[in-house]
Design an enzyme around this catalytic site. Structure first.
Site, PDB file in Angstrom:
ATOM      1  N   ASP A   1      58.964 -15.808  -4.527  1.00  0.00           N
ATOM      2  CA  ASP A   1      59.517 -14.500  -4.889  1.00  0.00           C
ATOM      3  C   ASP A   1      59.975 -13.839  -3.587  1.00  0.00           C
ATOM      4  O   ASP A   1      59.160 -13.471  -2.748  1.00  0.00           O
ATOM      5  CB  ASP A   1      58.395 -13.680  -5.562  1.00  0.00           C
ATOM      6  CG  ASP A   1      58.782 -12.222  -5.811  1.00  0.00           C
ATOM      7  OD1 ASP A   1      59.922 -11.837  -5.499  1.00  0.00           O
ATOM      8  OD2 ASP A   1      57.921 -11.475  -6.324  1.00  0.00           O
TER       9      ASP A   1
ATOM     10  N   TRP B   1      51.974  -8.430  -5.965  1.00  0.00           N
ATOM     11  CA  TRP B   1      53.037  -9.083  -6.742  1.00  0.00           C
ATOM     12  C   TRP B   1      52.729 -10.536  -7.071  1.00  0.00           C
ATOM     13  O   TRP B   1      53.039 -11.005  -8.163  1.00  0.00           O
ATOM     14  CB  TRP B   1      54.396  -8.903  -6.061  1.00  0.00           C
ATOM     15  CG  TRP B   1      54.732  -7.443  -6.007  1.00  0.00           C
ATOM     16  CD1 TRP B   1      54.778  -6.641  -4.909  1.00  0.00           C
ATOM     17  CD2 TRP B   1      55.013  -6.586  -7.134  1.00  0.00           C
ATOM     18  NE1 TRP B   1      55.061  -5.348  -5.274  1.00  0.00           N
ATOM     19  CE2 TRP B   1      55.219  -5.286  -6.626  1.00  0.00           C
ATOM     20  CE3 TRP B   1      55.103  -6.784  -8.511  1.00  0.00           C
ATOM     21  CZ2 TRP B   1      55.516  -4.195  -7.450  1.00  0.00           C
ATOM     22  CZ3 TRP B   1      55.394  -5.706  -9.343  1.00  0.00           C
ATOM     23  CH2 TRP B   1      55.593  -4.424  -8.796  1.00  0.00           C
TER      24      TRP B   1
ATOM     25  N   LYS C   1      66.282  -4.241  -3.706  1.00  0.00           N
ATOM     26  CA  LYS C   1      65.836  -3.902  -2.347  1.00  0.00           C
ATOM     27  C   LYS C   1      66.945  -4.176  -1.326  1.00  0.00           C
ATOM     28  O   LYS C   1      67.414  -3.273  -0.666  1.00  0.00           O
ATOM     29  CB  LYS C   1      64.588  -4.710  -1.974  1.00  0.00           C
ATOM     30  CG  LYS C   1      63.485  -4.673  -3.025  1.00  0.00           C
ATOM     31  CD  LYS C   1      62.558  -3.539  -2.809  1.00  0.00           C
ATOM     32  CE  LYS C   1      61.334  -3.438  -3.654  1.00  0.00           C
ATOM     33  NZ  LYS C   1      61.351  -3.804  -5.047  1.00  0.00           N
TER      34      LYS C   1
HETATM   35  N1  PMP Z   1      58.175  -8.907  -6.676  1.00  0.00           N
HETATM   36  C1  PMP Z   1      58.194  -8.096  -5.604  1.00  0.00           C
HETATM   37  C2  PMP Z   1      57.969  -8.692  -4.258  1.00  0.00           C
HETATM   38  C3  PMP Z   1      58.439  -6.729  -5.767  1.00  0.00           C
HETATM   39  O1  PMP Z   1      58.461  -5.928  -4.695  1.00  0.00           O
HETATM   40  C4  PMP Z   1      58.652  -6.216  -7.061  1.00  0.00           C
HETATM   41  C5  PMP Z   1      58.956  -4.767  -7.314  1.00  0.00           C
HETATM   42  N2  PMP Z   1      58.864  -3.896  -6.307  1.00  0.00           N
HETATM   43  C6  PMP Z   1      58.594  -7.088  -8.151  1.00  0.00           C
HETATM   44  C7  PMP Z   1      58.381  -8.436  -7.924  1.00  0.00           C
HETATM   45  C8  PMP Z   1      58.797  -6.594  -9.544  1.00  0.00           C
HETATM   46  O2  PMP Z   1      60.132  -6.362  -9.715  1.00  0.00           O
HETATM   47  P1  PMP Z   1      60.764  -5.589 -10.972  1.00  0.00           P
HETATM   48  O3  PMP Z   1      60.341  -4.168 -10.869  1.00  0.00           O
HETATM   49  O4  PMP Z   1      62.222  -5.795 -10.765  1.00  0.00           O
HETATM   50  O5  PMP Z   1      60.259  -6.264 -12.196  1.00  0.00           O
END
Ligand code: PMP
Length: 367
Positions: free
Chosen positions: A174, A105, A198
């Site tokens: 994040d 990520w 989450k």
């Molecule tokens: N950051 C983290 C730590 C994630 O776990 C995720 C998705 N699992 C994202 C960003 C991306 O999020 P989204 O699917 O809402 O764009």
């Protein structure tokens, strides 16, 4: 439509989590209004009450200082990968930022940011993510507009249990997959963002907590809906927000407050993750978690069975056996394979105990 609606019985409802039964009981008729939140305009006093309650609950639960704004945005975590540089890269003349890449990520976030400025990736040579490089070796740039990191790497199971020291440079994180899993000192950050899906609610809304003095420096090309200053000025109502998702966030935050808040979540999350790590650590290498002990995630626990590459036959058997016991979503992320246990706030100690017991039983059978 209203006539064919059959609520679950009281007896049945005890099997469902509190937030879902509450949402169900209010689904058709919110607060005696005769309409659902799904049907409600975002400009009504009732919706204003929902969004302001969600904000004040969050402020209370995380002890958010007055000089921070709380925004409810759209576009998920991925939307924020673009929004962060579009809003903050221009904070300093050099238009550059440091990205500490520790997994999928943060890597994606760094790649997106490269579209909008110079990105200095800390330790770019890593191709396998199993830990956090020693922070004293990070080549941080003092003229960076901000330093970015992902507090919990959901795929690789790497979690920061410290707040990086950036020598005064704005810190951005994040927290999508460990938000509200423990208390956090918000004042150490310029910006925290978290997709709701989450720990805070359902997909569709992304929470941004941003220090007020960082607003208003966005690139002029920044899309209006991603512009923090615009959203702050309009209390997140620049355009139609994901109303039902925000309502669910409010219910989850109420539940959290009634269940001990972030201190209790922290304690439970430590307890739950220790149960699973204990089974892994005492399995004589049958279960293998590649992550350094110092930064093993309490939220996402990836492991292989049999050997570090994973015995795919055993792993398949493990997943099938778990599924028969009602334990689902244990398959590792498609990019890494293996098994991944996710222990978000909604997972109970009893459920975790059941999984730990199953893991021990599987080990005894196959070792
Ligand atoms: N950051 C983290 C730590 C994630 O776990 C995720 C998705 N699992 C994202 C960003 C991306 O999020 P989204 O699917 O809402 O764009």
């Amino acid at each position: 439509k209203h006539l064919s609606y059959k609520p679950i019985s009281t007896e049945e409802s005890s099997r469902y989590p509190a937030v879902l039964t509450r949402a169900q009981s209010e689904l058709m008729n919110y607060n005696g209004l005769g309409i659902s939140v799904l049907e409600m305009s975002h400009r009504t006093p009732d919706f204003t009450h929902i969004i302001t309650s969600a904000e004040s609950l969050l402020r209370e639960l995380l002890n958010i200082p007055e000089n921070y704004r709380v925004l409810f945005m759209q576009g998920g975590g991925t939307g924020q990968f673009g929004a962060v540089p579009l809003n903050l890269m221009g904070l300093k003349e050099d238009r550059c930022a440091d990205y500490i890449v520790t997994g999928t990520w943060s890597k994606k976030a760094a790649k997106e940011a490269e579209k909008y400025g110079k990105v200095n990736v800390i330790h770019p040579e890593a191709d396998q993510y199993t830990g956090i490089p020693d922070s004293s070796s990070w080549p941080l740039n003092p003229s960076a507009s901000y330093v970015y990191y992902c507090c919990n790497e959901t795929v690789h199971g790497i979690e920061f249990n410290f707040i990086p020291d950036t020598n005064g440079v704005i810190l951005v994180t994040d927290m999508s997959s460990n938000f509200l899993s423990r208390p956090v000192d918000v004042s150490k950050f310029g910006l925290i963002f978290a997709g709701a899906q989450k720990n805070v609610g359902s997909a569709g809304v992304t929470i941004v907590i941003v220090r007020e003095d960082l607003l208003g420096k966005a690139y002029k090309e920044c899309p209006t809906i991603l512009n923090y200053a615009v959203q702050a000025k309009n209390n997140s109502l620049e355009n139609t927000p994901p109303t039902y998702s925000i309502y669910i966030v409010k219910l989850v935050l109420e539940w959290l407050k009634n269940n001990g808040g972030t201190d209790t979540m922290n304690q439970l999350n430590n307890q739950k993750s220790s149960m699973i790590y204990d089974v892994i650590n005492s399995s004589n290498g049958f279960y293998l978690c590649p992550v350094d002990e110092a930064c093993r995630s309490r939220m996402n626990i990836p492991f292989r069975i049999g050997n570090l590459e994973g015995d795919t036959v055993l792993e398949q058997q493990f997943l099938e056996g778990a599924s028969k016991l009602g334990m689902i979503s244990l398959k590792g992320h498609r990019s890494v394979g293996g098994i991944r246990v996710s222990l978000y706030n909604a997972v109970t100690v009893e459920e975790t105990q059941a999984l730990a017991a199953y893991m021990k039983e599987f080990l005894n059978k196959h070792q």
